[in-house]
Design a protein around this motif. Structure first.
Motif, short mmCIF file in Angstrom:
data_model
loop_
_atom_site.label_atom_id
_atom_site.label_comp_id
_atom_site.label_asym_id
_atom_site.label_seq_id
_atom_site.Cartn_x
_atom_site.Cartn_y
_atom_site.Cartn_z
N ARG A 15 0.84 -1.21 0.00
CA ARG A 15 0.00 0.00 0.00
C ARG A 15 0.87 1.25 0.00
N ASN A 16 0.39 2.28 -0.70
CA ASN A 16 0.98 3.62 -0.67
C ASN A 16 -0.06 4.57 -0.12
N ILE A 17 0.19 5.09 1.06
CA ILE A 17 -0.76 5.95 1.75
C ILE A 17 -0.11 7.31 1.98
N GLY A 44 5.40 20.36 -6.35
CA GLY A 44 6.12 19.90 -5.18
C GLY A 44 5.77 18.48 -4.81
N LEU A 45 4.48 18.15 -4.85
CA LEU A 45 4.06 16.79 -4.51
C LEU A 45 4.54 15.78 -5.54
N ARG A 46 4.40 16.11 -6.80
CA ARG A 46 4.86 15.19 -7.86
C ARG A 46 6.36 14.91 -7.71
N SER A 47 7.11 15.95 -7.43
CA SER A 47 8.55 15.79 -7.29
C SER A 47 8.89 14.91 -6.10
N ALA A 48 8.23 15.14 -4.98
CA ALA A 48 8.51 14.34 -3.78
C ALA A 48 8.15 12.88 -4.00
N LEU A 49 7.02 12.62 -4.65
CA LEU A 49 6.63 11.23 -4.92
C LEU A 49 7.59 10.57 -5.90
N ALA A 50 8.06 11.34 -6.87
CA ALA A 50 8.97 10.78 -7.87
C ALA A 50 10.27 10.31 -7.24
N GLU A 51 10.67 10.95 -6.14
CA GLU A 51 11.88 10.51 -5.44
C GLU A 51 11.75 9.09 -4.92
N HIS A 52 10.50 8.64 -4.77
CA HIS A 52 10.24 7.28 -4.30
C HIS A 52 9.72 6.39 -5.42
N GLY A 53 9.90 6.85 -6.66
CA GLY A 53 9.47 6.06 -7.81
C GLY A 53 7.97 5.98 -7.98
N THR A 55 4.01 8.02 -8.73
CA THR A 55 3.23 9.12 -9.27
C THR A 55 1.97 9.25 -8.42
N PRO A 56 1.22 10.34 -8.55
CA PRO A 56 -0.03 10.45 -7.80
C PRO A 56 -0.98 9.28 -8.01
N ASP A 57 -0.95 8.65 -9.18
CA ASP A 57 -1.83 7.52 -9.44
C ASP A 57 -1.50 6.31 -8.59
N ASP A 58 -0.31 6.27 -8.01
CA ASP A 58 0.10 5.14 -7.18
C ASP A 58 -0.42 5.23 -5.75
N ILE A 59 -0.97 6.38 -5.39
CA ILE A 59 -1.47 6.57 -4.03
C ILE A 59 -2.88 5.99 -3.92
N GLY A 60 -3.04 5.01 -3.04
CA GLY A 60 -4.35 4.37 -2.89
C GLY A 60 -5.24 5.06 -1.87
N LEU A 77 -5.12 16.12 -7.36
CA LEU A 77 -4.06 15.29 -7.90
C LEU A 77 -4.36 13.80 -7.71
N PHE A 78 -5.30 13.48 -6.83
CA PHE A 78 -5.56 12.09 -6.46
C PHE A 78 -7.04 11.76 -6.64
N PRO A 79 -7.55 11.85 -7.87
CA PRO A 79 -8.99 11.67 -8.09
C PRO A 79 -9.47 10.25 -7.78
N ASN A 80 -8.58 9.27 -7.88
CA ASN A 80 -9.00 7.89 -7.67
C ASN A 80 -8.63 7.34 -6.30
N ALA A 81 -7.90 8.12 -5.52
CA ALA A 81 -7.54 7.67 -4.18
C ALA A 81 -8.75 7.78 -3.26
N CYS A 82 -8.73 6.99 -2.20
CA CYS A 82 -9.77 7.06 -1.19
C CYS A 82 -9.31 8.00 -0.09
N VAL A 83 -10.02 9.09 0.13
CA VAL A 83 -9.68 10.06 1.15
C VAL A 83 -10.38 9.68 2.45
N VAL A 84 -9.62 9.67 3.53
CA VAL A 84 -10.13 9.28 4.85
C VAL A 84 -10.05 10.49 5.76
N VAL A 85 -11.20 10.91 6.29
CA VAL A 85 -11.25 12.10 7.13
C VAL A 85 -12.34 11.89 8.17
#
Length: 254
Positions: A15-17, A44-53, A55-60, A77-85
């Motif tokens: 999982r990528n959270i 900024g977010l795209r760049s930080a995620l790219a450092e870990h290989g 993309t925003p699409d990889d965030i579940g 940036l995360f239209p398909n991710a599940c947001v928990v709040v």
């Protein structure tokens, strides 16, 4: 005063959270709030995620500790991710205490309301075990629906405390390693923030509850936080060196 703004990538069991999504890009922040800075936004977010290989699409999943503009922008940036709040936080964003109206942005509210439940939005009521090893603690304090993410690691339970205590000095106000202005009167207690929806007593109880349910705390806006856990693991910094919150930024050199 200046603060860094941190988001956290939590990985395990495939999982990528993402814990919090940060703030908008600086031109928008400057127009709305008349403050300056660097970074932020999609780039900024795209760049930080790219450092870990990634993309925003990889965030579940995206877990929002709360919905203030510096923690909950960039959700598009995360239209398909599940947001928990926390459900209470969404209600607070719609009708906040008056002093917090400036911190809740309509774009964040609209993004959440437009998401399809339960695949794109989960509203939590109170404490919640999201996955094995990832627990959400409901701690009304800074906001009505504040939540802290407790992540179990091989070294112990790390509490991503967000703005419950966003600098080490709030957690260890009597310790000279945490602050250059230690207050002995606060030994065994905490320093609470000025932006709050609940009473100081409620906030103190919330911070104690987090310590009772974790092994270390990781504040949201301290310059000295560990950047990789559990590789870096410390309960408190060695000194105040590197705490730049009240050090004026240096002008760029020519």
């Amino acid at each position: 005063m200046r603060d860094p703004i941190h988001c956290w990538l939590v990985q395990g069991e495939g999982r990528n959270i993402l814990v919090d999504t940060g703030m908008a890009d600086l031109p928008l922040i400057e127009r709305r709030l008349k403050v300056q800075g660097t970074g932020g936004g999609h780039e900024g977010l795209r760049s930080a995620l790219a450092e870990h290989g990634l993309t925003p699409d990889d965030i579940g999943h995206v877990v929002l500790t709360h919905m203030h503009f510096d923690h909950a922008d960039n959700l598009d940036l995360f239209p398909n991710a599940c947001v928990v709040v926390q459900r209470r936080e969404l209600m607070a964003a719609i009708d906040p205490v008056p002093s917090q109206r400036i911190y809740y942005w309509q774009t964040t509210i609209d993004n959440l309301i437009a998401r399809k439940r339960p695949n794109q939005l989960v509203l939590v009521d109170g404490d919640h075990d999201l996955f094995p090893g990832i627990r959400l603690l409901s701690v009304p304090s800074h906001t009505e629906g504040m939540q802290v993410v407790i992540v179990s690691t091989e070294k112990g339970r790390a509490a991503l405390v967000s703005d419950l205590g966003d600098h080490y000095r709030y957690w260890y106000p009597a310790d000279p390693r945490a602050t250059d202005r230690p207050q002995r009167s606060l030994t065994g207690a905490f320093l609470t923030g000025n932006i709050r929806s609940e009473s100081e007593r409620d906030w103190q109880k919330a911070m104690r509850r987090v310590l009772d349910n974790s092994d270390i705390v990781v504040p949201a806006h301290d310059f000295r936080i560990p950047r990789s856990i559990p590789d870096e693991w410390f309960a408190i910094p060695e000194s105040t060196a590197g705490d730049l919150a009240h050090v004026p930024p240096q002008p760029p050199s020519n």
